[in-house]
Design an enzyme around this catalytic site. Structure first.
Site, mmCIF file in Angstrom:
data_model
loop_
_atom_site.group_PDB
_atom_site.id
_atom_site.type_symbol
_atom_site.label_atom_id
_atom_site.label_comp_id
_atom_site.label_asym_id
_atom_site.label_seq_id
_atom_site.Cartn_x
_atom_site.Cartn_y
_atom_site.Cartn_z
ATOM 1 C CB ILE A 14 46.496 -18.542 -18.375
ATOM 2 C CG1 ILE A 14 47.151 -19.565 -19.319
ATOM 3 C CG2 ILE A 14 45.600 -17.594 -19.161
ATOM 4 C CD1 ILE A 14 48.044 -18.947 -20.384
ATOM 5 N N GLY A 111 41.395 -25.318 -22.289
ATOM 6 C CA GLY A 111 41.393 -26.648 -21.691
ATOM 7 C C GLY A 111 40.011 -27.255 -21.601
ATOM 8 C CB CYS A 141 48.715 -21.395 -26.735
ATOM 9 S SG CYS A 141 49.183 -23.123 -26.414
ATOM 10 C CG HIS A 221 53.487 -24.803 -28.316
ATOM 11 N ND1 HIS A 221 53.926 -25.814 -27.497
ATOM 12 C CD2 HIS A 221 52.386 -24.284 -27.701
ATOM 13 C CE1 HIS A 221 53.127 -25.922 -26.444
ATOM 14 N NE2 HIS A 221 52.193 -24.998 -26.539
#
Length: 353
Positions: A14, A111, A141, A221
């Site tokens: 990132i 996170g 995300c 994803h």
């Protein structure tokens, strides 16, 4: 007007994308990046950005590796207005005392927990509530995609509740040699998975449940949603709500985009840096509406989707853009974001825009 001075701590998946995005903004200046590694990840940044060491041990290791170290993290903090901490999970929370001591604004990533900052951020949903705050947390995300898509339908008055299944990639591509999942799928250990409650930190009234599993792949994803609408609606009404929302782009199986890997290949063919996709890619031809129920599937490129949100969070904390629309217009323009990947490409070639 003076530019907002920004630092990035953690030049990983990132962080390197955030650094590049900051450098593109007309109202921001990237002062430097900090990290603890000495390998190819930080070596690739040498000469592009000033390098700072996040710890004393890292400084010695960087100097021994021949890297041009401009100073310590504290030196960097003394030169900036905002720091975007993109370090690994839980490391950012440990860094907060250093940031508070320096008196800088802080943008964390998903996170960390919501409680760490007391505010979670997605630009289109709650930009205004972040104005002037000392810190915020850009959600993960998958959560970002949920807020964008479901928030668009909620804003249109169409969404009553949502039930979603998420097939998550097993690991980052550059770490796939370290392990991961092969020839199996691993369900997350609880229902709802963490993405649902996380989205509710941004949209508290959202009625949703998420179920997730890790699949044996490393590219992006994939979400599947069953949506209870507030009333019987047409397919076009649902599509119109999604078209109105920012940072959602349509793809179609009819164009040959039939799987996650084909969309990633498209991003490369469109000349996207690192093949990045900052938008949520919704399969337009799979959106189905039956009475007061809707069904859809979309793709989330987790390495990139939170980058524009991080840029907007910097503007919100520093109050350099008065509202989400103004900030997002700048961010989306500098990154070259789209609402339809192929239709806009063909239109541009024809000279329609």
């Amino acid at each position: 007007m003076s530019k907002t001075r920004v630092a990035v701590n953690g030049y990983g998946v990132i962080g390197k994308r955030v650094a590049d995005a900051v450098a593109l903004q007309p109202d921001m200046e990237l002062i430097g990046i900090a990290d603890i590694v000495t390998d190819w990840r930080i070596q690739s940044a040498a000469g592009r950005f000033p390098l700072f060491a996040s710890t004393d041990e890292a400084r010695q290791a960087m100097l021994q590796a021949g890297l041009p170290v401009a100073g310590s993290l504290e030196d960097l903090l003394g030169q900036v207005d905002v720091i975007a901490d993109t370090t690994p999970k839980h490391v950012a929370a440990e860094n907060l005392p250093r940031y508070r001591a320096a008196g800088v604004k802080v943008v964390l990533q998903g996170g960390e927990s919501h409680e760490t900052t007391g505010h979670s951020f997605v630009a289109q949903a709650n930009y205004e509530s972040a104005l002037g705050r000392d810190m915020t947390r850009v959600v993960s995300c998958n959560t970002t995609s949920i807020v964008r898509v479901l928030g668009a339908l909620q804003d249109a008055g169409l969404l009553a509740k949502a039930r979603g299944v998420l097939i998550r990639r097993a690991t980052d591509p550059w770490e796939s040699h370290l392990g991961g999942i092969m020839n199996t799928m691993v369900p997350e250990s609880k229902i709802p998975s963490h993405q649902g409650p996380d989205a509710q930190t941004v949209l508290p009234g959202l009625d949703l449940v998420t179920i997730a599993a890790k699949g044996a792949h490393t590219q992006t994803h994939n979400h599947y949603w069953t949506l209870q609408l507030t009333r019987p609606a047409s397919r076009e009404e649902v599509l119109a709500a999604l078209r109105t929302a920012p940072r959602i782009a349509f793809i179609r199986m009819a164009d040959g985009l039939v799987a996650l890997n084909s969309t990633i290949e498209l991003m490369k063919d469109l000349g996207r840096p690192r093949g990045d996709m900052w938008e949520v890619a919704v399969w337009e031809d799979l959106v189905t509406v039956q009475g007061d129920e809707a069904y859809l599937t979309y793709q989330v490129y987790n390495e990139a989707i939170v980058v524009p949100e991080t840029i907007d969070a910097i503007r919100a904390l520093t109050e350099t853009a008065p509202d989400a629309a103004d900030s997002m217009k700048i961010t989306d323009s500098t990154l070259g974001m789209r609402q339809d990947f192929l239709a806009e490409n063909v239109s541009a070639l024809r000279g329609d825009r």
